[in-house]
Motif scaffolding. Sequence first.
Motif, mmCIF file in Angstrom:
data_model
loop_
_atom_site.group_PDB
_atom_site.id
_atom_site.type_symbol
_atom_site.label_atom_id
_atom_site.label_comp_id
_atom_site.label_asym_id
_atom_site.label_seq_id
_atom_site.Cartn_x
_atom_site.Cartn_y
_atom_site.Cartn_z
ATOM 1 N N ASN A 162 0.932 -1.465 0.061
ATOM 2 C CA ASN A 162 -0.058 0.139 -0.028
ATOM 3 C C ASN A 162 1.083 1.111 -0.134
ATOM 4 O O ASN A 162 1.546 1.307 0.935
ATOM 5 N N ASN A 163 0.539 1.873 -1.010
ATOM 6 C CA ASN A 163 1.195 3.609 -1.107
ATOM 7 C C ASN A 163 2.724 3.638 -0.787
ATOM 8 O O ASN A 163 3.155 4.009 0.339
ATOM 9 N N PRO A 164 3.479 2.658 -1.739
ATOM 10 C CA PRO A 164 5.039 2.847 -1.462
ATOM 11 C C PRO A 164 5.507 4.140 -1.703
ATOM 12 O O PRO A 164 5.055 4.880 -2.185
ATOM 13 N N VAL A 165 6.624 4.648 -0.826
ATOM 14 C CA VAL A 165 6.949 5.889 -1.156
ATOM 15 C C VAL A 165 8.131 5.759 -2.512
ATOM 16 O O VAL A 165 7.964 6.662 -3.314
ATOM 17 N N PHE A 166 8.850 4.713 -2.631
ATOM 18 C CA PHE A 166 9.793 4.456 -3.639
ATOM 19 C C PHE A 166 9.345 3.490 -4.643
ATOM 20 O O PHE A 166 8.896 2.178 -4.208
ATOM 21 N N SER A 167 9.486 3.476 -5.947
ATOM 22 C CA SER A 167 9.159 2.665 -6.863
ATOM 23 C C SER A 167 10.636 2.374 -7.407
ATOM 24 O O SER A 167 10.900 3.252 -7.977
ATOM 25 N N ILE A 168 11.367 1.262 -7.445
ATOM 26 C CA ILE A 168 12.489 1.018 -8.035
ATOM 27 C C ILE A 168 12.283 0.319 -9.313
ATOM 28 O O ILE A 168 11.738 -0.995 -9.327
#
Length: 245
Positions: A2-8
């Motif tokens: 849910n709602n990650p801050v980072f997407s790698i």
Amino acid sequence: MNNPVFSIIIPAHNEEKYIGSALRAIRRAAAAVPDCGVEVIVAANRCTDRTIPIARRYGARIVLNQDKCISKIRNAGARAAHGEILVTIDADSLMSPTSLAEIRAMLSTGKYVGGGTRSEFDRISLGILCSGACVAVNLIPIMWKNKAALSGGMFWCYRRDFEKIGGFDESLISLEDMDFAARLNQLGVSRGQKFGTLKKSYILTSSRKFDEFGDWYLIRNWSLTKRIFTGKDREAADGFYYDVR
């Protein structure tokens, strides 16, 4: 998640040799920002080896892609992202344990539109050093035009700004990274922000191109190097990138 801050986002074409190490490095960096959700998206491009099962074992989400265009592969991963901050890194590169913490700290100041990082090869030789200088010569006109020192290797910015500049230019089959950096820098200039380079962190990237072609290949084949740096030479790009492995 849910709602990650980072997407790698990791583009990957038959990367079974490297993908596990790259994902372990991301785990270490994520441990330094325990209050941030971190999702990993592997844009699996025409994979015929064990890249996908290895990536899934580490909890990465898989986006399948069949294009022979690195811009399209990167953008496919970005379209699947949910995080507020996008980070793009290649499958044969290892981010530092401090990378995500430093990215968050720099973006939170509001002074930076995003940026890149320093990179180091996992081995070095005179040929590799001279080849690096050769590459730098080709990049000088881009930096001169933008009046900025643009770093690459691993790009980072807010997802909204990635979308605002249209992501990576899908008309380019090479040199998409420096084009992206230039356009991100231009967005920053329009808002009084800087294109940043991580100061404490860096990426360790493989020297596999030199292992495959030879440490002096780019210099001995200067005409090919110049063709690669046009960004649109399909024959040169296929021979050096897309159809190698």
